[in-house]
Motif scaffolding. Sequence first.
Motif, PDB file in Angstrom:
ATOM      1  N   LEU A 193       0.831  -1.204   0.000  1.00  0.00           N
ATOM      2  CA  LEU A 193       0.000   0.000   0.000  1.00  0.00           C
ATOM      3  C   LEU A 193       0.862   1.248   0.000  1.00  0.00           C
ATOM      4  O   LEU A 193       0.602   2.215  -0.736  1.00  0.00           O
ATOM      5  CB  LEU A 193      -0.926  -0.019   1.214  1.00  0.00           C
ATOM      6  N   GLU A 194       1.926   1.226   0.802  1.00  0.00           N
ATOM      7  CA  GLU A 194       2.831   2.363   0.857  1.00  0.00           C
ATOM      8  C   GLU A 194       3.533   2.580  -0.485  1.00  0.00           C
ATOM      9  O   GLU A 194       3.660   3.720  -0.956  1.00  0.00           O
ATOM     10  CB  GLU A 194       3.865   2.131   1.962  1.00  0.00           C
ATOM     11  N   GLU A 195       3.972   1.452  -1.099  1.00  0.00           N
ATOM     12  CA  GLU A 195       4.621   1.554  -2.407  1.00  0.00           C
ATOM     13  C   GLU A 195       3.654   2.078  -3.462  1.00  0.00           C
ATOM     14  O   GLU A 195       4.024   2.895  -4.319  1.00  0.00           O
ATOM     15  CB  GLU A 195       5.172   0.189  -2.825  1.00  0.00           C
ATOM     16  N   ASP A 196       2.404   1.586  -3.410  1.00  0.00           N
ATOM     17  CA  ASP A 196       1.406   2.039  -4.380  1.00  0.00           C
ATOM     18  C   ASP A 196       1.107   3.523  -4.216  1.00  0.00           C
ATOM     19  O   ASP A 196       0.883   4.241  -5.208  1.00  0.00           O
ATOM     20  CB  ASP A 196       0.115   1.231  -4.232  1.00  0.00           C
ATOM     21  N   GLU A 197       1.088   4.004  -2.970  1.00  0.00           N
ATOM     22  CA  GLU A 197       0.863   5.427  -2.739  1.00  0.00           C
ATOM     23  C   GLU A 197       1.998   6.251  -3.351  1.00  0.00           C
ATOM     24  O   GLU A 197       1.775   7.302  -3.964  1.00  0.00           O
ATOM     25  CB  GLU A 197       0.744   5.702  -1.243  1.00  0.00           C
ATOM     26  N   LEU A 201       3.924   5.229  -5.857  1.00  0.00           N
ATOM     27  CA  LEU A 201       3.804   5.115  -7.315  1.00  0.00           C
ATOM     28  C   LEU A 201       2.730   6.039  -7.861  1.00  0.00           C
ATOM     29  O   LEU A 201       2.890   6.648  -8.919  1.00  0.00           O
ATOM     30  CB  LEU A 201       3.498   3.660  -7.702  1.00  0.00           C
ATOM     31  N   LEU A 202       1.607   6.125  -7.105  1.00  0.00           N
ATOM     32  CA  LEU A 202       0.519   6.996  -7.543  1.00  0.00           C
ATOM     33  C   LEU A 202       0.964   8.451  -7.564  1.00  0.00           C
ATOM     34  O   LEU A 202       0.674   9.199  -8.516  1.00  0.00           O
ATOM     35  CB  LEU A 202      -0.690   6.821  -6.618  1.00  0.00           C
ATOM     36  N   ALA A 203       1.697   8.856  -6.512  1.00  0.00           N
ATOM     37  CA  ALA A 203       2.198  10.229  -6.472  1.00  0.00           C
ATOM     38  C   ALA A 203       3.196  10.487  -7.603  1.00  0.00           C
ATOM     39  O   ALA A 203       3.169  11.547  -8.244  1.00  0.00           O
ATOM     40  CB  ALA A 203       2.850  10.501  -5.117  1.00  0.00           C
ATOM     41  N   GLU A 204       4.078   9.503  -7.864  1.00  0.00           N
ATOM     42  CA  GLU A 204       5.041   9.644  -8.953  1.00  0.00           C
ATOM     43  C   GLU A 204       4.334   9.710 -10.305  1.00  0.00           C
ATOM     44  O   GLU A 204       4.730  10.468 -11.190  1.00  0.00           O
ATOM     45  CB  GLU A 204       6.031   8.478  -8.931  1.00  0.00           C
ATOM     46  N   GLU A 205       3.283   8.873 -10.441  1.00  0.00           N
ATOM     47  CA  GLU A 205       2.534   8.864 -11.702  1.00  0.00           C
ATOM     48  C   GLU A 205       1.856  10.207 -11.942  1.00  0.00           C
ATOM     49  O   GLU A 205       1.813  10.706 -13.068  1.00  0.00           O
ATOM     50  CB  GLU A 205       1.492   7.745 -11.673  1.00  0.00           C
ATOM     51  N   GLU A 206       1.344  10.806 -10.875  1.00  0.00           N
ATOM     52  CA  GLU A 206       0.714  12.122 -11.014  1.00  0.00           C
ATOM     53  C   GLU A 206       1.743  13.169 -11.423  1.00  0.00           C
ATOM     54  O   GLU A 206       1.485  14.003 -12.293  1.00  0.00           O
ATOM     55  CB  GLU A 206       0.040  12.507  -9.692  1.00  0.00           C
ATOM     56  N   ARG A 207       2.934  13.126 -10.772  1.00  0.00           N
ATOM     57  CA  ARG A 207       3.987  14.067 -11.143  1.00  0.00           C
ATOM     58  C   ARG A 207       4.451  13.816 -12.576  1.00  0.00           C
ATOM     59  O   ARG A 207       4.701  14.759 -13.335  1.00  0.00           O
ATOM     60  CB  ARG A 207       5.176  13.927 -10.177  1.00  0.00           C
ATOM     61  N   PHE A 208       4.556  12.524 -12.932  1.00  0.00           N
ATOM     62  CA  PHE A 208       4.975  12.161 -14.283  1.00  0.00           C
ATOM     63  C   PHE A 208       3.987  12.696 -15.314  1.00  0.00           C
ATOM     64  O   PHE A 208       4.378  13.253 -16.342  1.00  0.00           O
ATOM     65  CB  PHE A 208       5.081  10.638 -14.381  1.00  0.00           C
ATOM     66  N   ALA A 209       2.682  12.527 -15.029  1.00  0.00           N
ATOM     67  CA  ALA A 209       1.649  12.992 -15.965  1.00  0.00           C
ATOM     68  C   ALA A 209       1.709  14.505 -16.123  1.00  0.00           C
ATOM     69  O   ALA A 209       1.598  15.037 -17.235  1.00  0.00           O
ATOM     70  CB  ALA A 209       0.269  12.555 -15.480  1.00  0.00           C
ATOM     71  N   ILE A 210       1.905  15.215 -15.000  1.00  0.00           N
ATOM     72  CA  ILE A 210       1.979  16.682 -15.061  1.00  0.00           C
ATOM     73  C   ILE A 210       3.202  17.116 -15.866  1.00  0.00           C
ATOM     74  O   ILE A 210       3.117  18.001 -16.729  1.00  0.00           O
ATOM     75  CB  ILE A 210       2.017  17.260 -13.635  1.00  0.00           C
ATOM     76  N   ASN A 211       4.343  16.474 -15.594  1.00  0.00           N
ATOM     77  CA  ASN A 211       5.573  16.835 -16.304  1.00  0.00           C
ATOM     78  C   ASN A 211       5.441  16.575 -17.797  1.00  0.00           C
ATOM     79  O   ASN A 211       5.819  17.420 -18.619  1.00  0.00           O
ATOM     80  CB  ASN A 211       6.759  16.043 -15.741  1.00  0.00           C
ATOM     81  N   TRP A 212       4.920  15.392 -18.160  1.00  0.00           N
ATOM     82  CA  TRP A 212       4.812  15.058 -19.580  1.00  0.00           C
ATOM     83  C   TRP A 212       3.770  15.912 -20.277  1.00  0.00           C
ATOM     84  O   TRP A 212       3.895  16.227 -21.461  1.00  0.00           O
ATOM     85  CB  TRP A 212       4.513  13.578 -19.757  1.00  0.00           C
TER      86      TRP A 212
END
Length: 463
Positions: free
Chosen positions: A155-159, A161-172
């Motif tokens: 759960l901690e890892e998924d949280e 990953l979710l935060a990284e994915e959001e940052r990744f989406a914003i950056n891209w």
Amino acid sequence: MDAIVEFLKELHSNIICSICRGYFCEPVTIGCGHSFCRACLSSSWRLGAQDFSCPECRQNSQDGEIPLVNMRLAELTEFGKELCSKILQSTEGQSQCVTHKKPFKLFCEEDQTALCVTCCETPEHEAHNISPIQEAAQKYKRELEHIRSCLGKHLEEDEKLLAEEERFAINWTWIFTGEFHRLHLLLMEEENRCLERIKQEQKASQDRISQHMQSLQNLMQELQEAGQQANLDLLQDARQLLGRSEAVLAQRAKAVTPELREYPIPGLIEMLNRFRVDLTLDPTSTDSCVSVSWDFKSAEAKEDWPVETEDFFCHPVLARQAFSSGKQYWEVDVTQVPQWLLGIYTPYLRRKRTRNMNCGFVFLLRCVKKEGDYYLQTYPGSLNHRMKGPLPRVGVYLEYSSGILAFYNVLRSCLIYKFHSIPFTVPVKPVFSPGPPLPGTKPGPMTLCSADSHLCACCYSSQ
């Protein structure tokens, strides 16, 4: 009470998987009537196995496919688990076996039930894995704690990953927006350069025509003056004047006929390739003057091609495909045919236009060769331009709803000509003609390019 115990035993035996010895999870029932957990049966029937048999009775299955989940059995399993849990909780308060009136001290791993000492001596539990209740409870507590710990980590890892994915989406999103903005600017710069080039070439063309007109006027003035000269003076200058007149008249076609200009558009063909379609020719749509290849991708003019009275319609071949919506793009290799015709044919339009091809409507681009020069002409339309050399491949784009038909020089990535606002009402078919062949030459094929073929500069060969 004995009846209740027997009922619970019978219920328990019907909701236990014989493979994992646990309660059913997504139970499935196969042809012989036995049921198993879906995952257990899938593991038992290994992928690609030749013999799909029941793990319990070994009877062969007909198709070897995992059945759908038995929803009734799944509901019964949930009901049985809940009922057994409640019975177990009620008997824990008594802490003794209902059957033998002795305290529960042992736990059966296979049946997942508490037992007294006498219960574990019965044949029913003789081969089962039995351990003290406290030991079994501690074991399951450790396993549950381990699983809870793993789930917490996941759960901690998924949280994260979710935060990284959001940052990744914003950056891209920011990156791609910037790239498209930069591309728009580059295209605007290229557009401005093309517009400036068009102005310069238009002025040069006007100057060339004006110079030719001036030459004609000067020549006319000389001819008029020569006509008023004395006979002897006229004879002295006549040969030179006639020669100059013939030279001016010979240059007229090239001086007046505009040259087809090339204005490359970056990324044009790549964008058009999104609408690429594979076409095949209909051999029944042509006559004996044209042969169609066995794969219906090429058309070739025969050597006995007759002299045409109407040059624009030279024994056409229709495509098998017809289009009545959407956007389509196809390419035709005309490297081996110096003269050709491409376009579309439709039997009916909303407004009347000039008709041909058996009372149908056509929109065509035609290439002809005269005295070593190549000319592109449209029908209908006013295009009659001279080219620097032959085209190796022509792209055709059709946009049905907007009534657009455009022709492109694929090698140079530039527009040749575009028909617009054509009032289509019924399906249209692409049309082709590989001729007429030039006298004394062997006709070559006109080939429909496959959707995965691409042209580069190294593919070009002069006609």
